[in-house]
Every structure is written in C-alpha cells, then in structure tokens.
Write a protein that holds these residues in place. Structure first.
Motif, short mmCIF file in Angstrom:
data_model
loop_
_atom_site.label_atom_id
_atom_site.label_comp_id
_atom_site.label_asym_id
_atom_site.label_seq_id
_atom_site.Cartn_x
_atom_site.Cartn_y
_atom_site.Cartn_z
N MET A 181 0.88 -1.02 0.11
CA MET A 181 -0.11 -0.10 0.08
C MET A 181 0.91 1.13 0.19
O MET A 181 1.79 1.28 0.73
CB MET A 181 -0.71 0.16 1.24
CG MET A 181 -1.81 -1.24 1.37
SD MET A 181 -3.12 -1.27 0.19
CE MET A 181 -4.14 0.02 1.00
N ASP A 236 -2.36 5.68 -1.38
CA ASP A 236 -3.44 4.48 -1.37
C ASP A 236 -4.22 4.86 -0.20
O ASP A 236 -5.35 4.88 0.45
CB ASP A 236 -3.04 3.09 -1.10
CG ASP A 236 -2.44 2.54 -2.67
OD1 ASP A 236 -2.94 3.09 -3.79
OD2 ASP A 236 -1.67 1.73 -2.63
N LEU A 237 -3.18 5.17 0.92
CA LEU A 237 -3.71 5.07 2.24
C LEU A 237 -4.25 6.60 2.88
O LEU A 237 -4.99 6.96 3.79
CB LEU A 237 -2.52 4.87 3.44
CG LEU A 237 -2.22 3.26 3.33
CD1 LEU A 237 -0.75 3.05 3.98
CD2 LEU A 237 -3.42 2.53 3.90
#
Length: 176
Positions: free
Chosen positions: A31, A35-36
């Motif tokens: 990730m 993405d986070l």
C-alpha cells in the motif's frame, strides 16, 4: 501553519483473501502513501511498539474507544503505526480486541524515518522504533502534529500526554 506532505513510502501489509483456504487466509499487499492518505481525512497515531505497556493499556485502546467520535468529526480512517511487521500488529490487535483502528506496519521504519520520528531504543533491546506522536492529515497533507516531548534516542520512557485520542478529539472539535 505550512502544510507538509505525508512521506511517500510503501507499506507492506497483509490483507484477508477469502479465496485462500486454511488457517492463514491473508496475502501480502503493498500500500502506498497515496493509497492510504489520498482523498481521505486520516488520524494516525504512532507508538513505540506493539505489546508495550503504555501502547497497549492506553494509547491504542483510547483510539479504538473513540472511533465513533472521530467518524462523527469527518475522519475517514484511523491508523495505528508501529515499527513492527504486519504479523505482530495483527496479533496485537487481536489481543486487544481492536476492530476499527487499522494497524499500519512500518516494519523497516521508512515512514518513521522520513517523519523525523525514528529513534534508537537499543538500550532497551528494541532496535529502532517510532517516537510517540499523532497527526491529522487531509488528502495526504499533514494539518496537525502532536509530538510527545523529549524526542531522543534511548529514552527512559515516552508518555502518552499529547498524542492521545482525547487531545486529537479536542483539536478536531475546536478546528472543524
């Protein structure tokens, strides 16, 4: 306040895959910071280590207990970051009945280092760990940081006075 971007790193996580059979239905999933944090309102709190006393007794449980209050204030995700691997963080979450806070493994300490929060805990036999802090980030930009005082290598201990859930909730209530 000048906003700073969340460091650009890859987190090596484990995610459930129901197509896998057996006692370990998880697979690796890298990730990215994007993405986070991209398009999200994130509260992240960092702890020196899974299973350590203050982290287990107050820091992590405080964020889990206040999860609904964070959501009510528009927070989309709450992450607990530790310089531990995904396996350790999963077992720690299971041992503390953590269901809503997302455990974020910074196994190599890359994120912590780029945040300027990687410290030696070698005097305690713990290697390198994250300093204790919390942050509020919006779409990958750090809006607020709460750093515990005394940032240094090999501290005798690191309190949970500024990076706790109540302090973050107070900030969010007063500013949003």
């Amino acid at each position: 306040m000048t906003l700073k971007a969340v460091p650009d790193v890859v987190f090596h996580t484990r995610v459930r895959n129901d197509a896998l059979e057996g006692p370990n239905p998880f697979e690796w999933k890298d990730m990215t910071t994007s993405d986070l944090f991209g398009g999200k309102r994130v509260v992240l709190f960092a702890v020196p280590g899974a299973f350590t006393p203050a982290c287990s007794e107050s820091h992590l449980p405080g964020y889990e207990a206040n999860f609904d209050a964070f959501k009510a204030l528009g927070v989309t995700h709450v992450y607990c970051l530790s310089v531990n691997d995904a396996f350790v963080l999963r077992q720690w979450a299971l041992s503390r009945n953590i269901e809503r806070v997302i455990m974020l493994p910074d196994g190599n300490g890359d994120f912590s280092r780029m945040m300027g929060m990687l410290v030696k805990r070698t005097a305690q036999g713990m290697g390198y760990r994250s300093w204790r802090y919390s942050m509020f980030a919006v779409d990958g930009m750090i809006e607020k940081l709460f750093i515990e005082p005394g940032l240094q290598d090999n501290p005798g201990g690191v309190p949970v006075d500024r990076s706790d859930a109540e302090t973050m909730l107070g900030y969010l209530r007063s500013s949003h």
